[in-house]
Design a protein around this motif. Structure first.
Motif, PDB file in Angstrom:
ATOM      1  N   LEU A  71      46.647   8.715  31.038  1.00  0.00           N
ATOM      2  CA  LEU A  71      47.817   9.526  30.689  1.00  0.00           C
ATOM      3  C   LEU A  71      48.621   8.934  29.531  1.00  0.00           C
ATOM      4  O   LEU A  71      49.164   9.659  28.705  1.00  0.00           O
ATOM      5  N   PHE A  72      48.685   7.599  29.441  1.00  0.00           N
ATOM      6  CA  PHE A  72      49.458   6.951  28.380  1.00  0.00           C
ATOM      7  C   PHE A  72      48.609   6.630  27.155  1.00  0.00           C
ATOM      8  O   PHE A  72      49.060   5.930  26.254  1.00  0.00           O
ATOM      9  N   ASP A  73      47.370   7.108  27.145  1.00  0.00           N
ATOM     10  CA  ASP A  73      46.462   6.930  26.014  1.00  0.00           C
ATOM     11  C   ASP A  73      46.282   5.449  25.660  1.00  0.00           C
ATOM     12  O   ASP A  73      46.314   5.042  24.498  1.00  0.00           O
ATOM     13  N   THR A  74      46.061   4.619  26.692  1.00  0.00           N
ATOM     14  CA  THR A  74      45.800   3.194  26.490  1.00  0.00           C
ATOM     15  C   THR A  74      44.488   3.013  25.734  1.00  0.00           C
ATOM     16  O   THR A  74      43.497   3.690  26.019  1.00  0.00           O
ATOM     17  N   GLN A  75      44.461   2.083  24.783  1.00  0.00           N
ATOM     18  CA  GLN A  75      43.299   1.941  23.916  1.00  0.00           C
ATOM     19  C   GLN A  75      42.268   0.952  24.430  1.00  0.00           C
ATOM     20  O   GLN A  75      41.081   1.130  24.188  1.00  0.00           O
ATOM     21  N   PHE A  76      42.691  -0.112  25.136  1.00  0.00           N
ATOM     22  CA  PHE A  76      41.732  -1.149  25.510  1.00  0.00           C
ATOM     23  C   PHE A  76      42.141  -1.842  26.796  1.00  0.00           C
ATOM     24  O   PHE A  76      43.272  -1.720  27.267  1.00  0.00           O
ATOM     25  N   LYS A  77      41.185  -2.591  27.354  1.00  0.00           N
ATOM     26  CA  LYS A  77      41.424  -3.488  28.472  1.00  0.00           C
ATOM     27  C   LYS A  77      41.197  -4.922  28.004  1.00  0.00           C
ATOM     28  O   LYS A  77      40.393  -5.180  27.121  1.00  0.00           O
ATOM     29  N   GLN A  78      41.916  -5.871  28.631  1.00  0.00           N
ATOM     30  CA  GLN A  78      41.810  -7.279  28.253  1.00  0.00           C
ATOM     31  C   GLN A  78      41.170  -8.050  29.391  1.00  0.00           C
ATOM     32  O   GLN A  78      41.420  -7.784  30.565  1.00  0.00           O
ATOM     33  N   ASP A  79      40.310  -9.028  29.034  1.00  0.00           N
ATOM     34  CA  ASP A  79      39.626  -9.809  30.067  1.00  0.00           C
ATOM     35  C   ASP A  79      39.239 -11.163  29.476  1.00  0.00           C
ATOM     36  O   ASP A  79      39.308 -11.379  28.259  1.00  0.00           O
ATOM     37  N   ASN A  80      38.779 -12.077  30.376  1.00  0.00           N
ATOM     38  CA  ASN A  80      38.294 -13.371  29.909  1.00  0.00           C
ATOM     39  C   ASN A  80      37.072 -13.772  30.707  1.00  0.00           C
ATOM     40  O   ASN A  80      36.832 -13.278  31.817  1.00  0.00           O
ATOM     41  N   SER A  81      36.277 -14.654  30.128  1.00  0.00           N
ATOM     42  CA  SER A  81      35.094 -15.181  30.806  1.00  0.00           C
ATOM     43  C   SER A  81      34.800 -16.558  30.236  1.00  0.00           C
ATOM     44  O   SER A  81      35.327 -16.938  29.178  1.00  0.00           O
ATOM     45  N   PHE A  82      33.965 -17.324  30.936  1.00  0.00           N
ATOM     46  CA  PHE A  82      33.601 -18.638  30.414  1.00  0.00           C
ATOM     47  C   PHE A  82      32.198 -19.002  30.864  1.00  0.00           C
ATOM     48  O   PHE A  82      31.686 -18.506  31.872  1.00  0.00           O
ATOM     49  N   SER A  83      31.562 -19.871  30.080  1.00  0.00           N
ATOM     50  CA  SER A  83      30.270 -20.439  30.422  1.00  0.00           C
ATOM     51  C   SER A  83      30.387 -21.947  30.261  1.00  0.00           C
ATOM     52  O   SER A  83      31.495 -22.487  30.151  1.00  0.00           O
ATOM     53  N   THR A  84      29.269 -22.642  30.219  1.00  0.00           N
ATOM     54  CA  THR A  84      29.323 -24.102  30.166  1.00  0.00           C
ATOM     55  C   THR A  84      29.953 -24.629  28.883  1.00  0.00           C
ATOM     56  O   THR A  84      30.491 -25.728  28.862  1.00  0.00           O
ATOM     57  N   PHE A  85      29.904 -23.868  27.801  1.00  0.00           N
ATOM     58  CA  PHE A  85      30.464 -24.360  26.539  1.00  0.00           C
ATOM     59  C   PHE A  85      31.278 -23.311  25.793  1.00  0.00           C
ATOM     60  O   PHE A  85      31.770 -23.567  24.693  1.00  0.00           O
TER      61      PHE A  85
END
Length: 891
Positions: free
Chosen positions: A855-869
């Motif tokens: 409804l608010f025309d949001t453009q993106f979602k934010q997230d994080n991830s990690f691996s060994t390096f």
């Protein structure tokens, strides 16, 4: 505006959660004051404005009714073998009332007295007489289930019984469609239902109940005698702004001998008609997949499942169809089958900040990836079930899956050492054929034998092309200078597997069982790949001269014997087990053939405690041995990505790890309480570990068998408590792990932690708006030799479901997310909302809906991830605001 929205939601919640109720409690006993457990107490109000209240006595004969103040109720108390007691009361204040039932001594010859009690508990089965809880105005099974005590249906159509998820749905003891609850609760008419059976520890083969350990729970829908044949379904057609559309037909025909179901879906609104969880159901369900060695991992990693799991895209159109048929040939034989086809076109965009944790020279890369993917798949399955007697069961099925996925991606990367734009084209063809046969037979009074055998054949042909104006992977691949660098990779992976197990269940007595197993798992693999550069002159630069390209044959046979001893004493059930594996494998590559053998002992142990108060505790331990897949054994180099080269290791043997878990749960129908606590510990003593050489963003990866131990802990739990008209929920988890990273010839130990909590309150009114409000907070810590990284994401969510003026239904959903990475100075907030208004008269097949998503025309979602390096913060762009007007017609 959004701040005012929070206030409005809170005021609505406070206003509608206020409801005056009084408790009416006591004991139900016989004439000598002995408690009567599982007695039924029903309180029928004299007005439609109040709900029917229900209670079932516990082992001490205690009950609690929650009555709405000011209403008059007729209270019926019933127990098999005793005369029903009827009492009238007006709910004015908290009351304690004991009931004494008189034994029914009516034994007149030729007189049959029939009485259907509202709820009957028989060991693992609870039977509900639906007429005792409904008023005849319910339209779908969903509405009936919501009125049965102990059962709950969420917005997606998943059903739980006292907090435990229903895994199978039956109609008159026959699987309905694939057994998916959502198909049943959203489509089966309420007026055809006579009884609902909830079966715990459910087994598809009746003779194996009590022998096989299962955590499944089934919902068996018993139909009324005059409602054994019905046709139902609906057709939805929707159109919206900027050429948005959706067409969704559902048609279901049910009779005792024939069951035909068709589901279709055509839309460009991003809604999925077939999800990864649906795929697992078609594969046999989560528990069956998890039981197969390594099969769950391979299922998640396949290109097909990753496509199904993707829920974030800028644009998406879909054409989907599914047909399921079940036909009873005679009283002992059923044949069933389904075919599913889907074609989708998806646009995606992702912006990522990659932080490379290089001990010597850490740096940051900014990467933008845009892509278009076309995905097509067809799944088909035919099953023959033959059950001549209770003592014999035979089933055979054949399964086929055909997929074709192709896509175009553009990657723009910017780092201190590299700026480039890479165009990637993928084309993946895959075919899977599988046959499975199961046979179970009651050999003697004490012995039951089972046989299960599976043969499968899979061929995957992924082809990839990379094009760029600048050279990539300098020093890692033998590129020749050219105006445009055009790199082509071809692969072909073939797998034949034959698995079989024979098992004998020996019942020594009611408290002691011995189970013997003999089985074999065999896999025959071939892996071929080639990487080349297509030069502008028309010539081909084959990377084989630099030790690229692989051609290998890998055969693996696991023969095993197993012994399990199951015994029970009091409230305890113990099951120690041990499996002796004889592994034999051969590898033929680079004109060299090697053969290896190995013997591995894998013990298991399970303890289960069932307390009289409805609580249950389970402890499990299992040793696991897992061997590498064929591509991990390839000795030559393989181009993995525009910045990654991989080389396998032909000398790899098995990983070995220990898994220990503890679960404690309690369900109380009397108190409306459920909670569940879980602890899981995993220790790896030998594992396949990747070694990485970093050159800027370029990576050279290889594998070794790593012998330094790593461990991880998972603590999780959930709580569900109903207090009057409010249901309170809590769900939390804490994950901790320590692990090693092998980067640039250095070995560093890292730790990670993730703590997540969700709390929510939900109203459960019969009339008036129902509102759920909740909050989730997730904190993540990732500690390396370079430094510490902390993240926090929060989510406020609310959902409104309101039926008003009898024919209108308002649904609204709102989510507000905040993401913070203090170390990178990132603080982003984004929200998403959906609202829907649906109108349909009670006796009309026509319905009309207007619905708006994002409804608010949001453009993106934010997230994080990690691996060994590598630590990544990413923005994933999503569909824009969509407004649809829908017309529905229900059969």
């Amino acid at each position: 505006m959004r701040k005012h929205l929070y206030k409005i939601i809170l005021l609505l919640f406070i206003n509608y959660t206020y409801s005056q109720e009084i408790t009416y409690k006591g004991f139900v006993q016989d004439s000598v004051q002995s408690p009567l457990p599982n007695a039924n107490i029903l309180a029928f109000p004299d007005s439609d404005d109040a709900e029917t209240a229900f209670a079932i006595t516990n082992e001490k004969g205690a009950y609690i009714l929650r009555l709405q103040k000011g209403y008059t109720y007729q209270i019926n108390i019933s127990y098999i073998g005793y005369k029903k007691l009827v009492v009238n009361t007006t709910a004015t204040e908290k009351t304690t009332k004991n009931f004494v039932l008189q034994e029914d001594v009516n034994t007149l010859d030729g007189v049959e007295i029939t009485y259907k009690i509202p709820i009957e508990v028989k060991e693992d089965t609870t039977v509900y007489d639906t007429d005792a809880f409904t008023n005849g105005k319910e339209r779908k099974l969903r509405e009936t289930l919501k009125k049965l005590p102990g059962l709950d249906v969420d917005r997606e159509g998943n059903v739980t019984s006292n907090g435990k998820k229903i895994t199978n749905v039956l109609v008159d003891n026959k699987p309905f469609f694939t057994g998916n609850t959502k198909m049943a609760v959203n489509n089966i008419p309420a007026n055809v239902v006579d009884q609902i059976e909830v079966i715990d520890n459910y087994s598809e083969i009746a003779m194996l109940k009590g022998l096989q350990d299962t955590d499944k729970m089934a919902l068996n829908i018993k139909l009324k005698k005059d409602k054994k044949r019905f046709l139902f379904g609906d057709l939805d057609v929707a159109a919206g702004y900027k050429d948005r559309y959706a067409v969704h037909p559902n048609v279901f025909y049910y009779s005792p001998k024939t069951n035909i179901n068709f589901i279709g879906d055509i839309n460009n609104t991003g809604e999925k008609a077939f999800t990864f969880s649906d795929y697992m159901e078609f594969e046999g369900g989560f528990s069956k997949i998890l039981a197969g060695s390594g099969s769950m991992s391979s299922l998640f990693q396949s290109d097909f499942s990753q496509f199904l799991n993707n829920n974030n895209f800028k644009e998406r159109s879909q054409k989907f169809g599914a047909l399921n048929v079940r036909q009873a040939i005679n009283s002992t034989t059923d044949i069933s089958g389904y075919v599913i086809a889907s074609k989708t076109d998806t646009d995606t965009e992702n912006q990522t900040e990659n932080i490379y944790q290089n001990n010597n020279d850490p740096f940051t890369e900014n990467r933008t990836t845009t892509g278009n993917a076309n995905n097509f798949f067809t799944i088909g399955k035919i099953t023959l079930d033959y059950d001549p007697t209770y003592k014999e069961d035979f089933a055979f099925n054949t399964f086929v899956k055909l997929t074709n996925n192709n896509g175009l991606n553009t990657i723009n990367t910017n780092s201190p050492t590299n700026t480039n734009s890479i165009h990637t084209a993928n084309d993946i063809d895959a075919l899977t054929l599988k046959q499975n046969v199961t046979y179970s037979r009651k050999l003697t009074d004490n012995h039951t034998g089972t046989l299960e055998a599976t043969h499968s054949y899979t061929i995957d042909k992924p082809n990839t092309n990379w094009q760029t104006d600048k050279g990539i992977l300098q020093g890692l691949i033998p590129l020749q200078a050219d105006d445009v660098y055009n790199i082509q990779q071809t692969k072909e992976v073939k797998t034949h597997s034959v698995n079989a197990i024979v098992k004998d269940y020996w019942v020594l007595n009611n408290y002691n069982h011995l189970y013997f197993s003999l089985g074999v798992n065999s896999t025959f693999n071939s892996f071929v790949n080639e990487d080349v550069q297509l030069l502008s002159s028309g010539e081909i630069n084959n990377f084989n001269t630099a030790n690229f390209g692989n051609n290998l044959q890998h055969n693996f046979i696991d023969t095993y014997v197993g012994l399990e001893y199951k015994f029970r004493t009091g409230i305890f059930t113990f099951k120690p087990a041990v499996y002796q594996h004889y592994f034999n494998w051969s590898l033929h590559q680079l004109q060299t053939k090697t053969t290896n053998t190995k013997t591995v002992l894998t013990p298991e142990f399970t303890t289960e405690i069932k307390f009289k108060n409805g609580a249950k505790a389970t402890f499990k331990y299992k040793a696991n041995a897992r061997f590498p897949s064929v591509n991990n054994l390839a000795s030559n180099f393989i181009l993995r990505n525009f910045n990654s080269v991989f080389r396998g290791n032909a000398n790899l043997e098995n990983e070995f790890f220990h898994t220990t878990s503890f679960n404690y749960s309690k369900r109380s129908l009397l108190r409306g309480l459920f909670y569940n606590l879980n602890v899981r510990y995993n220790k790896k003593t030998e594992q396949l570990k990747g070694e990485t050489q970093l050159q800027g963003i370029n990576q050279f990866n290889s594998l070794i068998l790593f012998t330094q131990p790593e461990d991880s802990w998972v603590f999780s739990g959930n709580f569900n408590k109903r207090i009057k008209k409010i249901r309170a929920k809590y769900r939390g988890s804490y994950n901790y792990s320590n692990f090693y990273q092998l980067v640039n010839a250095e070995t560093q130990k890292n730790t990670s932690g993730r703590f997540s909590n969700t709390v929510s309150l939900e109203t459960v009114f019969k009339k008036g708006p129902n509102l759920e409000v909740g909050y989730t907070q997730t904190d993540s810590d990732y500690n390396t030799s370079v430094g510490k990284n902390k993240y926090r994401s929060t989510n406020f969510f609310t959902y409104l479901d309101y039926v008003f003026l009898e024919n209108f239904t308002l649904k609204a959903e709102y989510n507000f997310d905040n993401y913070v990475n203090k170390d990178r100075n990132i603080d982003n907030s984004f929200d998403n909302a959906m609202v829907s208004l649906f109108y349909q008269q009670e006796d009309s097949p026509w319905g009309f809906e207007i619905k708006a998503t994002n409804l608010f025309d949001t453009q993106f979602k934010q997230d994080n991830s990690f691996s060994t390096f590598l630590i990544s913060d990413s923005k994933t762009f999503i569909l824009p605001r969509i407004v649809l007007f829908k017309i529905s017609y229900k059969l």
